[in-house]
Design a protein around this motif. Structure first.
Motif, PDB file in Angstrom:
ATOM      1  N   PRO A 255       0.822  -1.218   0.000  1.00 37.44           N
ATOM      2  CA  PRO A 255       0.000   0.000   0.000  1.00 37.44           C
ATOM      3  C   PRO A 255       0.851   1.260   0.000  1.00 37.44           C
ATOM      4  O   PRO A 255       2.030   1.230   0.348  1.00 37.44           O
ATOM      5  CB  PRO A 255      -0.789  -0.127   1.311  1.00 37.44           C
ATOM      6  CG  PRO A 255       0.131  -0.887   2.221  1.00 37.44           C
ATOM      7  CD  PRO A 255       0.873  -1.856   1.333  1.00 37.44           C
ATOM      8  N   SER A 256       0.225   2.347  -0.360  1.00 39.83           N
ATOM      9  CA  SER A 256       0.889   3.650  -0.304  1.00 39.83           C
ATOM     10  C   SER A 256       1.392   3.904   1.109  1.00 39.83           C
ATOM     11  O   SER A 256       0.701   3.636   2.082  1.00 39.83           O
ATOM     12  CB  SER A 256      -0.099   4.748  -0.701  1.00 39.83           C
ATOM     13  OG  SER A 256       0.371   6.016  -0.286  1.00 39.83           O
ATOM     14  N   ARG A 257       2.608   4.411   1.246  1.00 40.69           N
ATOM     15  CA  ARG A 257       3.142   4.701   2.585  1.00 40.69           C
ATOM     16  C   ARG A 257       2.499   5.941   3.200  1.00 40.69           C
ATOM     17  O   ARG A 257       2.604   6.165   4.408  1.00 40.69           O
ATOM     18  CB  ARG A 257       4.668   4.884   2.512  1.00 40.69           C
ATOM     19  CG  ARG A 257       5.405   3.652   1.994  1.00 40.69           C
ATOM     20  CD  ARG A 257       5.212   2.457   2.937  1.00 40.69           C
ATOM     21  NE  ARG A 257       6.028   1.325   2.505  1.00 40.69           N
ATOM     22  CZ  ARG A 257       5.578   0.275   1.805  1.00 40.69           C
ATOM     23  NH1 ARG A 257       4.304   0.225   1.464  1.00 40.69           N
ATOM     24  NH2 ARG A 257       6.384  -0.703   1.454  1.00 40.69           N
ATOM     25  N   THR A 258       1.850   6.756   2.389  1.00 44.22           N
ATOM     26  CA  THR A 258       1.233   7.982   2.917  1.00 44.22           C
ATOM     27  C   THR A 258      -0.272   7.834   3.149  1.00 44.22           C
ATOM     28  O   THR A 258      -0.881   8.695   3.775  1.00 44.22           O
ATOM     29  CB  THR A 258       1.436   9.148   1.939  1.00 44.22           C
ATOM     30  OG1 THR A 258       0.724   8.878   0.718  1.00 44.22           O
ATOM     31  CG2 THR A 258       2.915   9.355   1.627  1.00 44.22           C
ATOM     32  N   GLY A 259      -0.868   6.760   2.615  1.00 42.28           N
ATOM     33  CA  GLY A 259      -2.315   6.597   2.736  1.00 42.28           C
ATOM     34  C   GLY A 259      -3.097   7.464   1.765  1.00 42.28           C
ATOM     35  O   GLY A 259      -4.323   7.594   1.901  1.00 42.28           O
ATOM     36  N   GLU A 260      -2.413   8.031   0.776  1.00 41.70           N
ATOM     37  CA  GLU A 260      -3.064   8.999  -0.125  1.00 41.70           C
ATOM     38  C   GLU A 260      -4.288   8.405  -0.831  1.00 41.70           C
ATOM     39  O   GLU A 260      -5.336   9.055  -0.925  1.00 41.70           O
ATOM     40  CB  GLU A 260      -2.047   9.482  -1.168  1.00 41.70           C
ATOM     41  CG  GLU A 260      -2.610  10.483  -2.175  1.00 41.70           C
ATOM     42  CD  GLU A 260      -2.951  11.823  -1.547  1.00 41.70           C
ATOM     43  OE1 GLU A 260      -2.514  12.083  -0.421  1.00 41.70           O
ATOM     44  OE2 GLU A 260      -3.689  12.613  -2.191  1.00 41.70           O
ATOM     45  N   GLY A 261      -4.146   7.181  -1.336  1.00 40.28           N
ATOM     46  CA  GLY A 261      -5.274   6.581  -2.056  1.00 40.28           C
ATOM     47  C   GLY A 261      -6.495   6.394  -1.174  1.00 40.28           C
ATOM     48  O   GLY A 261      -7.627   6.685  -1.579  1.00 40.28           O
ATOM     49  N   LEU A 262      -6.288   5.900   0.044  1.00 41.77           N
ATOM     50  CA  LEU A 262      -7.423   5.703   0.947  1.00 41.77           C
ATOM     51  C   LEU A 262      -8.031   7.035   1.367  1.00 41.77           C
ATOM     52  O   LEU A 262      -9.255   7.152   1.517  1.00 41.77           O
ATOM     53  CB  LEU A 262      -6.983   4.892   2.181  1.00 41.77           C
ATOM     54  CG  LEU A 262      -8.097   4.536   3.171  1.00 41.77           C
ATOM     55  CD1 LEU A 262      -9.241   3.795   2.493  1.00 41.77           C
ATOM     56  CD2 LEU A 262      -7.539   3.698   4.321  1.00 41.77           C
ATOM     57  N   VAL A 263      -7.183   8.058   1.549  1.00 35.21           N
ATOM     58  CA  VAL A 263      -7.696   9.398   1.855  1.00 35.21           C
ATOM     59  C   VAL A 263      -8.653   9.864   0.759  1.00 35.21           C
ATOM     60  O   VAL A 263      -9.743  10.396   1.030  1.00 35.21           O
ATOM     61  CB  VAL A 263      -6.538  10.413   2.012  1.00 35.21           C
ATOM     62  CG1 VAL A 263      -7.077  11.848   2.054  1.00 35.21           C
ATOM     63  CG2 VAL A 263      -5.731  10.113   3.266  1.00 35.21           C
ATOM     64  N   LEU A 264      -8.263   9.634  -0.500  1.00 29.62           N
ATOM     65  CA  LEU A 264      -9.111  10.046  -1.624  1.00 29.62           C
ATOM     66  C   LEU A 264     -10.433   9.283  -1.638  1.00 29.62           C
ATOM     67  O   LEU A 264     -11.484   9.858  -1.918  1.00 29.62           O
ATOM     68  CB  LEU A 264      -8.363   9.834  -2.944  1.00 29.62           C
ATOM     69  CG  LEU A 264      -7.145  10.728  -3.180  1.00 29.62           C
ATOM     70  CD1 LEU A 264      -6.410  10.306  -4.450  1.00 29.62           C
ATOM     71  CD2 LEU A 264      -7.559  12.198  -3.269  1.00 29.62           C
ATOM     72  N   ALA A 265     -10.375   7.969  -1.348  1.00 30.56           N
ATOM     73  CA  ALA A 265     -11.608   7.175  -1.327  1.00 30.56           C
ATOM     74  C   ALA A 265     -12.532   7.640  -0.204  1.00 30.56           C
ATOM     75  O   ALA A 265     -13.754   7.771  -0.402  1.00 30.56           O
ATOM     76  CB  ALA A 265     -11.271   5.695  -1.162  1.00 30.56           C
ATOM     77  N   ILE A 266     -11.981   7.885   0.966  1.00 30.10           N
ATOM     78  CA  ILE A 266     -12.793   8.369   2.098  1.00 30.10           C
ATOM     79  C   ILE A 266     -13.414   9.720   1.766  1.00 30.10           C
ATOM     80  O   ILE A 266     -14.611   9.957   2.004  1.00 30.10           O
ATOM     81  CB  ILE A 266     -11.926   8.464   3.376  1.00 30.10           C
ATOM     82  CG1 ILE A 266     -11.530   7.061   3.856  1.00 30.10           C
ATOM     83  CG2 ILE A 266     -12.658   9.230   4.471  1.00 30.10           C
ATOM     84  CD1 ILE A 266     -10.505   7.061   4.975  1.00 30.10           C
TER      85      ILE A 266
END
Length: 390
Positions: A255-266
């Motif tokens: 997974p992204s180390r920054t969580g960027e993708g999940l941030v966008l989904a949320i």
């Protein structure tokens, strides 16, 4: 248009009903046990497996009771799980699965993967390995007139299937969508995750300091969606308020180390629901208990302003059920909304992520008006869906 959540069913090592799962979780039971998977002498690992004898008995009772079957069989183990789960979910529902305005959506990552085992089903041909063929068997069994939809996108398959189903109803394509998700644990699946060194030698501990990998589980669940608020016959109305997916574009398995993708989904899910992070009362995380996933989620939740929201992972109870996970865990999150009950995150003792989260350490009661369910998977995919009490 509001999309209403109807009846649900869950099948895993913890039982064959949604209510049974809630009872066993509140009693502190877990279905994760040490099993040997594969040839004699193979490595023993914690797994969550469904009781095959009970499955066969309950499947036969369901057949005798409902006599829905239009497909003559025989059926694989996974097909029996799906048929039983759909039958149980629709047992007291006003939804007619044979209606032309009802669609069947299948969520799975590997389908009938046990057909790879030599002589496992000598009476069933290899064509049933195809996901479309598995969906067709289910459609034929229930006599649904529409071509079924298959959603297979790693571990977000279940959440994505629910989002897709709700959008098809919103678009006016169907009045009801039956989402069923399922996956098996086989030697093929275990060896694949072992090659990633992703399996823990002990039952998994999501978000804990000592977490060292996931526990695999097999399971199946069904969630009925409808534009008709009376379709489930329940007084407490829950809707799918919003949903979104994204991709990290970072790595094929990490997974992204920054969580960027999940941030966008949320962010996308909250925007569609016209809600803010402060409106979320409960967060059902993916929580695999791998070092990288849990750290990524903690960063994403913190960046999204959700760090103080009560959060749990259900994988300590029945493992990571892959393509079924998003449907099973959504069904339990929906129960939290209906009953105003929150379940502790099994295996969690000591915070183990760089960003502090409000991980549930005890069962409790709380007025839950909105719930956010998230999932992340191989290929960098992320999904988020919001359930809201009317």
């Amino acid at each position: 248009m509001d999309i209403f959540v109807g009846n649900t069913n869950i099948i895993s090592s913890l039982g064959f009903s949604t209510s049974g799962h809630c009872r066993r979780i509140k009693a502190g039971q877990t279905g994760v046990r040490i099993h040997s998977c594969g040839n004699p002498g193979s490595l023993s690992v914690p797994l969550s497996l469904i009781d095959t004898r009970q499955l066969a008995q309950r499947f036969q009772v369901s057949l005798d009771r409902d006599r829905l079957g239009l497909h003559p069989g025989p059926f694989t183990r996974l097909e029996k799980m799906h048929i039983l789960s759909i039958s149980e979910a629709l047992k007291d529902s006003g939804i007619n699965i044979r209606d032309s305005r009802t669609l069947l959506v299948l969520s799975t990552t590997k389908g009938n993967i046990d057909l790879l085992e030599k002589n496992r089903y000598p009476e069933i041909g290899p064509e049933r390995l195809y996901l479309w063929k598995l969906a067709e068997v289910l459609r034929t069994f229930f006599g649904n007139p529409n071509k079924p939809l298959v959603v297979s996108n790693a571990c977000i398959s279940g959440v994505l299937a629910l989002i897709t189903g709700s959008r098809l109803i919103q678009a006016g394509r169907f009045d009801h969508v039956i989402v069923t998700g399922g996956d098996l644990v086989t030697e093929f699946v275990v060896s694949g995750f072992q090659s990633f060194r992703a399996l823990s030698p002990k039952p998994c501990k999501p978000f804990d300091l000592s977490r060292d990998g996931l526990s695999l589980g097999e399971g199946c669940a069904t969630v009925a969606l409808s534009r008709d608020p009376s379709a489930d016959g329940l007084s407490e109305k829950i809707i799918v308020a919003g949903g979104a997916s994204s991709n990290d574009a970072h790595h094929i398995s990490g997974p992204s180390r920054t969580g960027e993708g999940l941030v966008l989904a949320i962010r996308g899910a909250l925007n569609e629901a016209a809600l803010t992070p402060s409106d979320i009362d409960y967060l059902s995380a993916h929580g695999t208990a791998t070092e990288y996933n849990d750290e990524m989620e903690a960063r994403a939740f913190s960046r999204s302003g959700l760090e103080s929201v009560p959060v749990n992972s259900f994988k300590g109870y029945f493992g990571h059920t892959l393509g079924a996970a998003g449907v099973i865990e959504s069904a339990l999150a929906i129960e939290s909304l209906r009953k105003n009950e929150l379940f502790r995150s099994a295996g969690f003792e000591t915070p183990g992520t760089s960003q502090r989260l409000n991980v549930l350490t005890d069962h409790g009661t709380k007025e839950v008006g909105c719930c956010l369910k998230t999932a992340s998977g191989f290929g960098g995919c992320n999904g988020a869906i919001v359930f809201k009490k009317m």
